[in-house]
Design an enzyme around this catalytic site. Structure first.
Site, PDB file in Angstrom:
ATOM      1  N   SER A  37       0.854  -1.198   0.000  1.00  0.00           N
ATOM      2  CA  SER A  37       0.000   0.000   0.000  1.00  0.00           C
ATOM      3  C   SER A  37       0.881   1.236   0.000  1.00  0.00           C
ATOM      4  O   SER A  37       1.676   1.440   0.911  1.00  0.00           O
ATOM      5  CB  SER A  37      -0.931   0.027   1.211  1.00  0.00           C
ATOM      6  OG  SER A  37      -1.722   1.192   1.182  1.00  0.00           O
ATOM      7  N   VAL A  74       7.201   2.070   4.516  1.00  0.00           N
ATOM      8  CA  VAL A  74       8.188   1.425   3.652  1.00  0.00           C
ATOM      9  C   VAL A  74       7.783   1.580   2.183  1.00  0.00           C
ATOM     10  O   VAL A  74       8.630   1.841   1.325  1.00  0.00           O
ATOM     11  CB  VAL A  74       8.382  -0.064   4.033  1.00  0.00           C
ATOM     12  CG1 VAL A  74       9.345  -0.752   3.081  1.00  0.00           C
ATOM     13  CG2 VAL A  74       8.886  -0.190   5.465  1.00  0.00           C
ATOM     14  N   CYS A  75       6.500   1.480   1.894  1.00  0.00           N
ATOM     15  CA  CYS A  75       6.024   1.633   0.513  1.00  0.00           C
ATOM     16  C   CYS A  75       6.278   3.054   0.014  1.00  0.00           C
ATOM     17  O   CYS A  75       6.680   3.258  -1.132  1.00  0.00           O
ATOM     18  CB  CYS A  75       4.542   1.296   0.421  1.00  0.00           C
ATOM     19  SG  CYS A  75       4.149  -0.396   0.929  1.00  0.00           S
ATOM     20  N   ASP A  76       6.056   4.023   0.877  1.00  0.00           N
ATOM     21  CA  ASP A  76       6.337   5.426   0.583  1.00  0.00           C
ATOM     22  C   ASP A  76       7.824   5.580   0.257  1.00  0.00           C
ATOM     23  O   ASP A  76       8.193   6.149  -0.776  1.00  0.00           O
ATOM     24  CB  ASP A  76       5.942   6.268   1.801  1.00  0.00           C
ATOM     25  CG  ASP A  76       6.293   7.734   1.689  1.00  0.00           C
ATOM     26  OD1 ASP A  76       7.497   8.078   1.676  1.00  0.00           O
ATOM     27  OD2 ASP A  76       5.368   8.553   1.665  1.00  0.00           O
ATOM     28  N   THR A 110       8.800   3.870  -3.095  1.00  0.00           N
ATOM     29  CA  THR A 110       8.348   4.608  -4.268  1.00  0.00           C
ATOM     30  C   THR A 110       9.182   5.870  -4.472  1.00  0.00           C
ATOM     31  O   THR A 110       9.569   6.205  -5.600  1.00  0.00           O
ATOM     32  CB  THR A 110       6.852   4.926  -4.156  1.00  0.00           C
ATOM     33  OG1 THR A 110       6.149   3.692  -3.930  1.00  0.00           O
ATOM     34  CG2 THR A 110       6.324   5.581  -5.419  1.00  0.00           C
TER      35      THR A 110
END
Length: 166
Positions: free
Chosen positions: A54, A59-61, A64
């Site tokens: 998500s 971590v996804c932030d 990306t």
């Protein structure tokens, strides 16, 4: 199949595991404007495909943002970030965070990407964290299924693989 945990708990991945040397499976996902996007749409370019559970989590932030930064210096490489977030949420997040070098794609509709690349987490209806590099001839040249979905991928390994792919 890859053994993946999410917050320390084993999860079941659905779909087919992709390996280096495989022909990259095609998929259909949605762009931020709800148009369909397939792997074939970027044929002729190297693709670095960053997969996140998500986009709106820590971590996804970071993942990306890292690939967005790297994309600015990669010639003939398209960086795609795939999650099951709604296209509207992806668009809002990218706008709020100045993400311009990565194309965010949503697999929320039918998990076409998740099934094709073996990253669909059955228990959560999320995608497992992974990175794939696909060369301009649709051959997979790099694969990383991150064993703990809340950990970071090997950024340098993926970026180097994208730089070295044709």
């Amino acid at each position: 199949m890859a053994n993946i945990t999410f917050k320390g708990n084993a999860v079941t991945l659905l779909g087919s595991e992709v390996k280096v040397g495989d022909t990259a499976p095609n998929f259909t996902v949605l762009a931020n404007d709800l148009s369909e996007v397939t792997l074939d749409d970027s044929k002729g370019s190297v693709r670095l495909i960053s997969v996140v559970p998500s986009i709106d989590t820590g971590v996804c932030d970071a993942q990306t943002r890292k690939f967005n930064e790297a994309a600015a210096g990669l010639d003939n490489v398209k960086v795609l970030t795939v999650s099951v977030d709604l296209p509207f949420a992806q668009k809002r997040w990218c706008g709020a965070n100045g993400i311009e070098n990565v194309q965010t794609l949503s697999d929320h509709r039918d998990l076409s990407f998740g099934e094709a690349y073996g990253v669909h987490i059955q228990e959560l209806r999320l995608l497992a964290r992974a990175v794939f590099v696909v060369d301009s001839n649709d051959k997979v040249t790099y694969v990383e299924y991150v064993s703990e979905a809340t950990d970071h991928p090997n950024y340098d390994g993926a970026i180097d693989a994208a730089k070295n792919a044709n």
